[in-house]
Design an enzyme around this catalytic site. Structure first.
Site, PDB file in Angstrom:
ATOM      1  CG  HIS A 206      23.081 -14.370-123.068  1.00  0.00           C
ATOM      2  ND1 HIS A 206      22.393 -13.641-123.693  1.00  0.00           N
ATOM      3  CD2 HIS A 206      23.072 -14.222-121.572  1.00  0.00           C
ATOM      4  CE1 HIS A 206      21.807 -12.868-122.635  1.00  0.00           C
ATOM      5  NE2 HIS A 206      22.086 -13.107-121.501  1.00  0.00           N
ATOM      6  CG  ASP A 236      20.965 -13.672-126.696  1.00  0.00           C
ATOM      7  OD1 ASP A 236      21.188 -14.778-126.335  1.00  0.00           O
ATOM      8  OD2 ASP A 236      21.479 -12.624-126.065  1.00  0.00           O
ATOM      9  N   GLY A 318      20.958 -10.176-114.722  1.00  0.00           N
ATOM     10  CA  GLY A 318      19.857 -11.234-114.237  1.00  0.00           C
ATOM     11  C   GLY A 318      18.535 -10.945-115.114  1.00  0.00           C
ATOM     12  CB  SER A 320      19.834 -12.416-119.539  1.00  0.00           C
ATOM     13  OG  SER A 320      20.959 -11.753-119.719  1.00  0.00           O
ATOM     14  CB  SER A 335      20.068  -9.785-126.266  1.00  0.00           C
ATOM     15  OG  SER A 335      21.294 -10.186-126.581  1.00  0.00           O
TER      16      SER A 335
END
Length: 459
Positions: A206, A236, A318, A320, A335
């Site tokens: 993402h 993801d 942030g 991720s 995720s």
């Protein structure tokens, strides 16, 4: 659901960072984590042994007689079973049985009925092996009407489904506000990987669509690579290919823990429920928690993602894409989730083994592609007793070693703190931020426009 455990380190969103821009395998950080004790290869091998024992029993007995396996606080594998004969077989194998009313077939059927209903963003569910139930969570964005409708569905399924409201919202962890120097937001990279097309960064899907450009600083000049493939929603994960197809420096995957120390990543595996795990990210640094479920489903606003690892590790916007690991073994990339590292929450991770398999790549420094099984322990590691592991709470991130020292450190020292340099994984955070730009920021004119936008937005 338990919330995140010990806070190993917390720094401000602007300057904190573990997890980030990959540069050949070492994660360099300004965050100073408490140094874990040297990781035990024996402990890592014991966790794999216990998990393997439990998984083997579940496979042999079947989903109609078992309902999952996990590692207990004392390190022994526990297997949920539905009859006395299965319990006796579990005991003979050196594991601990727990007789439960619902089989895995029952629980799986419940999750299928949940998936078949109209999707409600802000909900998530996973099988809780330890309580023998499917836990459906609803965040603060779920309306009373939708929650009532889902509760009615759960009541129709049976007592194997439990409804639970949680604080905050289930979101992917891209940050669109604080310390952001790109319209796409800041993410954290997970691991260096290699494949037929060159060398790549494995991060969350993402974080940006194919064509997204990644930078190493806030000027828009230090281009590092470009996203070449993305799987989100559904899964993801994504790959960012280094410019010229090669990382700035070659070397093994090492995750920095602060103080000039790093943890070498020796392989990839799937985690076990009950296992202590560690996550690093560009906003909140290094934190730990416990795996609470596997195969979780999360209905993000952007779409549904399945097959995730559910944990009590905290995370913030942030973070991720940052790495999940334990005992030197790569487990996943961040995720999303709810909560933060002040109040705790639930964080979900994309399993790294599935990402490696579907992308056809392997961890940098590994000679064989990961395919769901843990790498063999390093030479000299002692074999653990069958069915017995070190207590999960005593697990460490991995084998600690000093980082930096070779000429390749000069490449990193120009864009990070000179006290914490070395070949490898560079943090996207604070002053060392990966900027996810649009695929059209290519020419010098575009770059100057990008700089003007950042100056106007952030001073």
């Amino acid at each position: 659901m338990r919330h995140a455990r010990r806070r190993i380190v917390r720094r401000g969103a602007r300057f904190a960072a573990v997890g980030g821009l990959l540069c050949g395998g070492l994660m360099v950080t300004h965050a100073m984590a408490s140094e874990p004790s040297g990781a035990s290869d024996t402990g890592a091998s014991a966790v794999r042994s216990a998990a393997s024992t439990g998984a083997g029993l579940v496979s042999r007995l079947g989903t109609s007689r078992t309902a999952g396996t996990w590692i207990a606080d004392d390190g022994r594998p526990v297997v949920a079973v539905t009859d006395a004969r299965a319990a006796a077989e579990v005991e003979r194998a050196g594991a601990r049985p727990k007789v439960v009313p619902h089989s895995m077939s029952d629980l799986t059927s419940a999750t299928r009925r949940l998936r078949s209903a109209p999707t409600v963003p802000g909900t998530a569910w996973a099988v809780d092996y330890t309580r023998n139930e499917v836990v459906v969570q609803g965040d603060s964005t779920v309306s009373a009407t939708d929650w009532s409708r889902m509760t009615e569905l759960a009541d129709g399924i049976g007592d194997e489904v439990r409804m639970r409201r949680v604080r905050g919202a289930f979101t992917t962890r891209v940050n669109g506000a604080e310390a952001i120097f790109s319209t796409g937001g800041r993410c954290s990279a997970g691991f260096n990987v290699t494949g037929p097309g060159g060398e790549f960064i494995l991060t969350a899907g993402h974080c940006g669509p194919p064509g997204s450009v990644w930078f190493s600083d806030n000027t828009g000049r230090g281009q590092v690579g470009r996203t070449v493939t993305t799987d989100f929603p559904g899964s993801d994960f994504s790959l960012v290919q280094y410019d010229a197809g090669r990382a700035p420096a070659s070397g093994p995957n090492v995750v920095a823990i602060g103080g000039g120390k790093g943890v070498r990543i020796s392989g990839a595996a799937d985690p076990a429920v009950g296992q202590r795990v560690f996550r690093s990210g560009s906003t909140s640094g290094l934190h730990d928690g416990t795996v609470t479920a596997l195969g979780a489903t999360v209905n993000y606003p952007e779409g549904t993602v399945t097959g995730l690892i559910e944990t009590t590790v905290c995370a913030e916007p942030g973070d991720s894409g940052g790495p999940l690991f334990s005992e030197g073994v790569a487990l996943g990339v961040t995720s999303g989730g709810n909560g933060d590292c002040a109040s705790g929450g639930t964080t979900f991770f994309q399993p790294v083994t599935k990402a490696l398999s579907e992308l056809g790549v392997r961890l940098a420094g590994q000679t064989e592609q990961a395919g769901g099984a843990a790498s063999a322990p390093p030479a000299g590691a002692s074999a653990a007793p069958q069915g017995r592991a070190a207590a999960p709470g005593s697990a460490a991130p991995g084998a600690v070693q000093a980082v930096g020292g070779s000429g390749t450190a000069e490449v990193v020292s120009r864009i990070t703190d000179p006290r914490n340099v070395g070949p490898g994984l560079l943090v996207i955070a604070g002053s060392i931020i990966a900027l996810v730009a649009t695929r059209f920021v290519r020419s010098e004119q575009d770059r100057k426009a990008f700089q003007r936008q950042i100056s106007q937005s952030w001073g």
